[in-house]
Design an enzyme around this catalytic site. Structure first.
Site, PDB file in Angstrom:
ATOM      1  N   GLN A   1      -4.423  -4.211   7.184  1.00 13.42           N
ATOM      2  CA  GLN A   1      -5.456  -5.147   6.742  1.00 13.42           C
ATOM      3  C   GLN A   1      -5.490  -6.430   7.560  1.00 13.42           C
ATOM      4  OE1 GLN A   1      -7.768  -4.411   4.567  1.00 13.42           O
ATOM      5  NE2 GLN A   1      -6.857  -2.424   4.110  1.00 13.42           N
TER       6      GLN A   1
ATOM      7  N   ASP B   1       3.258  -3.814   7.899  1.00 12.51           N
ATOM      8  CA  ASP B   1       2.047  -3.031   7.709  1.00 12.51           C
ATOM      9  C   ASP B   1       0.875  -3.949   8.060  1.00 12.51           C
ATOM     10  OD1 ASP B   1      -0.256  -1.821   6.765  1.00 12.51           O
ATOM     11  OD2 ASP B   1       0.438  -1.595   4.705  1.00 12.51           O
TER      12      ASP B   1
ATOM     13  N   CYS C   1      -5.124   2.666  -3.564  1.00 13.58           N
ATOM     14  CA  CYS C   1      -3.851   3.167  -3.029  1.00 13.58           C
ATOM     15  C   CYS C   1      -2.752   2.117  -3.135  1.00 13.58           C
ATOM     16  CB  CYS C   1      -4.020   3.620  -1.580  1.00 13.58           C
ATOM     17  SG  CYS C   1      -5.160   5.002  -1.383  1.00 13.58           S
TER      18      CYS C   1
ATOM     19  N   LYS D   1     -10.207   0.792  10.745  1.00 18.58           N
ATOM     20  CA  LYS D   1     -10.441  -0.457  10.031  1.00 18.58           C
ATOM     21  C   LYS D   1     -10.790  -1.607  10.978  1.00 18.58           C
ATOM     22  CE  LYS D   1      -7.150   0.788   6.352  1.00 18.58           C
ATOM     23  NZ  LYS D   1      -8.079   1.035   5.241  1.00 18.58           N
TER      24      LYS D   1
ATOM     25  N   HIS E   1       0.856  -1.181   0.000  1.00 14.62           N
ATOM     26  CA  HIS E   1       0.000   0.000   0.000  1.00 14.62           C
ATOM     27  C   HIS E   1       0.895   1.234   0.000  1.00 14.62           C
ATOM     28  CE1 HIS E   1      -2.892   2.952   1.635  1.00 14.62           C
ATOM     29  NE2 HIS E   1      -3.847   2.118   1.274  1.00 14.62           N
TER      30      HIS E   1
END
Length: 428
Positions: free
Chosen positions: A202, A199, A368, A225, A122
């Site tokens: 998600q 990261d 993105c 999220k 991302h």
């Protein structure tokens, strides 16, 4: 087991009607809805405890400070951090990565040092490192993907060198849904003395996360999220690394003492939380984490895996050769994301038709993650992404809607392409 029908009672927004139909919300990878418990917690803060933290001896300030500090403890428990002071609150994953890049990367990386990223990253992870690379003349390398959307792990061995200082990667792709081998990547990084930066935007909301077990050095994720308020997020780091970092954003609440000649920085994590923070947001994020821990993150993962399996099965039955699906076919290797295209029909047309005609909210665009889409040879995708309140009946409605869209593709082109031409590719 998780009961999505019972959970839906906590989300009043799911009663909304879009175009005369009850909302079906499949845009959870972008942001999730907030349960009434989180909303009520934020309202309670503003109506009972609102005051600035760490600045007053009066009752409200002391109570607000205690709630905000407790929020760090809750998030530390959520990811099994060793201590709450390893948890730095920030605005989102993007903010967390920028703090890391400039507070750790700027003072520690030197000209010629190497950073290994992936083509599935991302922009939140990719662009801060690239900016730093320009400032300090660093070298960026990228790990490619297979045709199935899996990382080419053998390339790590080819790309690492004695100058490799950082290996940064997504735990889960926001486009392909691919769940990466974190421990394997961490092992490669540590063998050459590099730090491993994950990261988790998600993954953390959707799968059990144990930073001690994963072995990463830093982890970033967003609150919005995972049922929390927007403008909240976490940068977690190993204490010994955080202690060595140079504060990036400085000012109020980052110091113990200041003279005209010197500064004594505050303890962790406050030295990295400059100014008045999003106090209500942090407390609301803690309530979101409590909500998810009560459900059980393993149950969240099982539920989403079932929804993805069901979606792939229905797509295979109904759309063989008519819809192209991206990412791993095995649900064991992917999270609750299904990205696809209808050949000959622009992804924005599909997304808008699903919204206006069926009340189904999906994301369309490049999410993105432009380099990943260019690697796939496409200009965008339609993305359905699931969470704890989604049910199989909603997947069935998506399938029925796509049947109509496929059958009426030429008509929909005429209806929407002119209307959407000014927004195509805007905003990623």
């Amino acid at each position: 087991m998780l009961d999505p029908y019972e959970i839906r009672r906590d989300f009043p927004i799911l009663e909304r009607r879009i175009g005369g139909r009850r909302l079906i919300y499949f845009d959870n990878a972008a942001t999730t809805h907030k349960p009434i418990q989180v909303v009520n917690t934020i309202v309670e803060f503003y109506t009972k405890y609102n005051a600035n933290i760490h600045r007053g001896l009066h009752t409200l300030s002391q109570e607000a400070s205690e709630l905000y500090e407790q929020a760090h403890e809750v998030l530390a428990k959520f990811i099994n951090a060793r201590s709450w002071d390893e948890v730095v609150f920030c605005n989102n994953t993007t903010d967390a990565m920028n703090i890391l890049v400039y507070a750790w990367g700027f003072p520690n990386l030197e000209e010629g040092d190497e950073i290994i990223l992936t083509v599935m990253d991302h922009h939140s992870n990719m662009l801060p490192w690239r900016n730093l690379a320009k400032l300090k003349n660093l070298k960026i390398k990228y790990v490619d993907i297979t045709d199935d959307g899996l990382l080419k792990y053998e390339q790590y061995e080819e790309l690492v060198s004695e100058r490799t200082r950082v290996i940064a990667f997504p735990i889960m792709s926001n486009v392909l849904g691919t769940i990466n081998d974190v421990r394997g990547i961490v092992k490669i990084a540590h063998e050459v003395g590099a730090i491993a930066v994950a990261d988790g935007a998600q993954s953390v909301p959707h799968t059990p996360t144990d930073v001690r077990d994963l072995g990463v050095d830093f982890l970033a994720f967003s609150g919005h999220k995972m049922l929390g308020p927007t403008g909240t997020g976490v940068l977690w780091g190993r204490r010994e690394l955080l202690e060595e970092m140079m504060p990036f954003k400085v000012g109020g609440d980052t110091i113990k003492d200041v003279t005209l000649d010197s500064v004594v920085w505050h303890d962790l994590p406050w030295r990295f939380e400059a100014g008045t923070p999003n106090i209500a947001g942090g407390i609301g994020l803690a309530e979101a984490a409590r909500y998810l821990m009560k459900i059980g993150m393993e149950n969240v993962r099982v539920h989403e895996r079932e929804l993805v399996s069901y979606t792939l099965k229905r797509f295979s039955e109904e759309f063989e050769g008519l819809i192209e699906v991206y990412g791993p076919r095995n649900p064991e290797y992917r999270g609750g994301v299904v990205s696809f295209n209808i050949p000959g029909l622009h992804h924005h047309v599909v997304g808008k038709a699903l919204d206006e005609l069926y009340g189904i909210a999906v994301r369309s665009g490049m999410h993105c993650a432009h380099p990943l889409h260019y690697r796939l040879g496409i200009q965008g995708t339609v993305r359905a992404s699931y969470y704890i309140y989604n049910v199989k009946e909603e997947v069935d409605e998506l399938v029925e809607a796509l049947k109509f869209i496929v059958s009426q593709s030429e008509l929909l082109k005429q209806m929407y392409e002119e209307k959407l031409k000014d927004i195509i590719c805007v905003g990623g």
